[in-house]
Design a protein around this motif. Sequence first.
Motif, PDB file in Angstrom:
ATOM      1  N   LEU A  28      -0.751  -9.998  -2.342  1.00 42.10           N
ATOM      2  CA  LEU A  28      -2.061  -9.538  -1.902  1.00 42.10           C
ATOM      3  C   LEU A  28      -2.920  -9.385  -3.155  1.00 42.10           C
ATOM      4  O   LEU A  28      -2.633  -8.544  -4.002  1.00 42.10           O
ATOM      5  N   MET A  83      -2.308  -9.327   6.945  1.00 47.91           N
ATOM      6  CA  MET A  83      -1.085  -8.614   7.316  1.00 47.91           C
ATOM      7  C   MET A  83       0.076  -9.589   7.420  1.00 47.91           C
ATOM      8  O   MET A  83      -0.030 -10.608   8.118  1.00 47.91           O
ATOM      9  N   PRO A  84       1.206  -9.286   6.750  1.00 43.00           N
ATOM     10  CA  PRO A  84       2.360 -10.188   6.844  1.00 43.00           C
ATOM     11  C   PRO A  84       3.250  -9.891   8.043  1.00 43.00           C
ATOM     12  O   PRO A  84       3.252  -8.770   8.569  1.00 43.00           O
ATOM     13  N   ASP A 136       0.944 -16.003   1.654  1.00 46.66           N
ATOM     14  CA  ASP A 136       2.308 -15.784   2.131  1.00 46.66           C
ATOM     15  C   ASP A 136       3.076 -17.105   2.110  1.00 46.66           C
ATOM     16  O   ASP A 136       2.489 -18.183   2.180  1.00 46.66           O
ATOM     17  N   GLN A 142       3.374  -1.276   9.090  1.00 50.02           N
ATOM     18  CA  GLN A 142       2.014  -0.751   9.061  1.00 50.02           C
ATOM     19  C   GLN A 142       2.046   0.663   9.628  1.00 50.02           C
ATOM     20  O   GLN A 142       2.738   0.923  10.611  1.00 50.02           O
ATOM     21  N   ARG A 177       0.825  -1.212   0.000  1.00 51.87           N
ATOM     22  CA  ARG A 177       0.000   0.000   0.000  1.00 51.87           C
ATOM     23  C   ARG A 177       0.857   1.258   0.000  1.00 51.87           C
ATOM     24  O   ARG A 177       0.487   2.251   0.630  1.00 51.87           O
ATOM     25  N   GLY A 233      -5.778  -6.299   9.285  1.00 49.17           N
ATOM     26  CA  GLY A 233      -5.764  -4.926   9.771  1.00 49.17           C
ATOM     27  C   GLY A 233      -6.206  -3.980   8.683  1.00 49.17           C
ATOM     28  O   GLY A 233      -6.279  -4.356   7.508  1.00 49.17           O
ATOM     29  N   GLY A 234      -6.505  -2.745   9.081  1.00 43.03           N
ATOM     30  CA  GLY A 234      -7.038  -1.785   8.129  1.00 43.03           C
ATOM     31  C   GLY A 234      -6.146  -0.578   7.873  1.00 43.03           C
ATOM     32  O   GLY A 234      -6.510   0.297   7.097  1.00 43.03           O
ATOM     33  N   TYR A 235      -4.986  -0.521   8.532  1.00 46.34           N
ATOM     34  CA  TYR A 235      -4.059   0.579   8.254  1.00 46.34           C
ATOM     35  C   TYR A 235      -3.121   0.161   7.126  1.00 46.34           C
ATOM     36  O   TYR A 235      -2.738  -1.004   7.024  1.00 46.34           O
ATOM     37  N   VAL A 289       3.898  -8.528  -1.772  1.00 46.86           N
ATOM     38  CA  VAL A 289       4.015  -8.252  -0.337  1.00 46.86           C
ATOM     39  C   VAL A 289       5.331  -8.858   0.126  1.00 46.86           C
ATOM     40  O   VAL A 289       5.436 -10.074   0.292  1.00 46.86           O
ATOM     41  N   GLY A 290       6.347  -8.019   0.295  1.00 48.25           N
ATOM     42  CA  GLY A 290       7.652  -8.527   0.697  1.00 48.25           C
ATOM     43  C   GLY A 290       8.218  -9.457  -0.360  1.00 48.25           C
ATOM     44  O   GLY A 290       7.917  -9.327  -1.555  1.00 48.25           O
ATOM     45  N   GLU A 291       9.024 -10.435   0.097  1.00 49.18           N
ATOM     46  CA  GLU A 291       9.703 -11.323  -0.857  1.00 49.18           C
ATOM     47  C   GLU A 291       8.868 -12.523  -1.254  1.00 49.18           C
ATOM     48  O   GLU A 291       9.059 -13.100  -2.316  1.00 49.18           O
ATOM     49  N   VAL A 313       7.493  -3.962   3.519  1.00 50.00           N
ATOM     50  CA  VAL A 313       7.635  -5.205   4.284  1.00 50.00           C
ATOM     51  C   VAL A 313       9.122  -5.502   4.468  1.00 50.00           C
ATOM     52  O   VAL A 313       9.893  -5.505   3.503  1.00 50.00           O
ATOM     53  N   VAL A 335      -5.050 -16.071   3.447  1.00 54.62           N
ATOM     54  CA  VAL A 335      -5.863 -15.275   4.370  1.00 54.62           C
ATOM     55  C   VAL A 335      -6.854 -14.409   3.600  1.00 54.62           C
ATOM     56  O   VAL A 335      -6.489 -13.367   3.049  1.00 54.62           O
ATOM     57  N   PHE A 357      -4.807 -12.772   0.832  1.00 58.80           N
ATOM     58  CA  PHE A 357      -3.371 -12.628   1.035  1.00 58.80           C
ATOM     59  C   PHE A 357      -2.741 -14.013   1.087  1.00 58.80           C
ATOM     60  O   PHE A 357      -3.196 -14.881   1.819  1.00 58.80           O
ATOM     61  N   LEU A 378      -0.765  -7.612  -5.812  1.00 63.25           N
ATOM     62  CA  LEU A 378       0.287  -6.724  -5.324  1.00 63.25           C
ATOM     63  C   LEU A 378       1.337  -7.531  -4.574  1.00 63.25           C
ATOM     64  O   LEU A 378       0.983  -8.349  -3.716  1.00 63.25           O
ATOM     65  N   ARG A 419     -13.220  -4.893  14.618  1.00 66.55           N
ATOM     66  CA  ARG A 419     -13.734  -4.086  13.525  1.00 66.55           C
ATOM     67  C   ARG A 419     -14.017  -4.955  12.335  1.00 66.55           C
ATOM     68  O   ARG A 419     -13.585  -6.079  12.287  1.00 66.55           O
ATOM     69  N   GLU A 437      -6.719  -3.963  20.504  1.00 64.04           N
ATOM     70  CA  GLU A 437      -7.396  -3.524  19.290  1.00 64.04           C
ATOM     71  C   GLU A 437      -8.885  -3.801  19.443  1.00 64.04           C
ATOM     72  O   GLU A 437      -9.279  -4.832  19.944  1.00 64.04           O
TER      73      GLU A 437
END
Lengths: 288, 235
Positions: free
Chosen positions: B23, A233-234, B64, A239, A185, A257-259, B17-19, A264, B55, B62, B15, B235, B232
């Motif tokens: 996503l 989220m990885p 991984d 984040q 993102r 998560g949403g942020y 995500v890291g190596e 990474v 996930v 996602f 997209l 949500r 948290e």
Amino acid sequence: MTDRALTVVRAGALTTVQDLGRPGHAHLGVPRSGALDEPAHRLANRLVGNPATAATLETTVTGCAVRLRTAATAAVTGAACPVSVDGRPAPWGAPVRVPAGAVLEAGPATHGLRSYVAVAGGIDAEPVLGSRATDLLSGLGPEPLADGAVLPLGPPYGPPPAAADAVPQPGPPAELVLPFLPGPRDDWFTAAGLRTLATAAFRVSPATNRIGLRTEGPALERARDGELPSEGMPLGALQVPPNGLPVLFLHDHPTTGGYPVAGVVPERFLPAAAQAVPGTPVRFVRLR
Amino acid sequence: MTPRPAAGPLPLRALPVGEHGLLVELDRAEDAGALHAELLRRAAGGTLPAVREIVPAARTVFLDGLADPGALAAELPGWRVPPPAAGDRPAVEIPVRYDGPDLAEVAALWGVTAEEVVRLHAGTAFRVAFCGFAPGFGYLTGLPERLGVPRRATPRTRVPAGSIGLAGPYTGVYPRSSPGGWQLIGRTDAVLWDPRREPAALLAPGTPVRFVPVDAPVPAPRTGPSRPAPQESAR
């Protein structure tokens, strides 16, 4: 009760049981968990003849002390600290023979944050989803150690290796340099915001824990407001919550998560982050 | 919204995500569910490359632990993905006593009576879109868009285990006592999460769910771990 057990004499600031965690359950909301400094956990196990899957104790800052009910080989790795057996100095990063009834102490860390205490046979706490790791986000696994608690030990796996393992452990960094890959993102940040991430000087915040390494420093400028719909989220995510300061997700991080995640940090760089004390300067370096 | 062909390619964006992660972002929640189901089918059939985590979430899936995320990213747009099949397996039935503290508030938001809230909610075929927040907490979809409700302005510091809550388009059941800001419409004594059970989670992504009204008092909630709950809010 079997005498293959240890009694916690001094639990320290935060000592938890850790192993290689419980990967593969993120879709159920279960964090990976496991030792934050995995190489140190693996080394401690090797030194006492355990497989890497055996559970060790992960201390935080102030170490811990345990009384072994049975004679066993033990080893302390990770953050450097004074090691003693019944008050007599013993080597750090090497197998130590602890007589039955003696107290093994990992003292306060002199360099780094988290020491690992392995005992031959491993900590035999009840596994949850295949792991004995304490997950501080979701409360899975054994409770953090408390003074007086008794933890069972497994039967020894065999004699420890005859030759001492070489211990080329990297010292804790004076400056924590964390390479990262941008995305997914990064488009939620302005060019200036991404430049801030890749060039600015941050510090490790005292609010750091097993869930995330929080930073202090300049805020990353956002290109858009609001939150994303929750997404996966990885481990190693950078984040960025609304305050603009990146949080590096460690092993007990939430699975969704949403942020926005600006970048990474690959897993192989995370052990250094696990040993960085609050106040340590942090730089994030773009890998490509 | 234009309907997709029965089993056509999905509009998606993959997209990095890291190596080792990917996503996959989709246009619609249903498409995320469809792709997730397809990934599980291919994993079960041995045609998906080795992966550590799959996930699903609101509009993404996602992945991984992929050796070559780029190869999968290149392949994905060509996949023929059937829409999620309805009624392909029996729904998990969750008995509910609809007496939550926010039932009247939800009735007011929906512009109906409390009895009608129960009728509408218990008459809905839900599906677990994804999990998160806590082990065993599922985000259930199925209510029509017009019945979405905001989270409470002030979250509760303690929501009892087994509480059924609404937030946005989702219904959720709290697996254990925790802080939470969802509008609570009822309680169940179903055990959502039990690590000693196989499977530990009553609700996994893709599970069809129905809520069944019961009149009998719900037994006292089972207490969860004594450890403090996550900071948290749900949500």
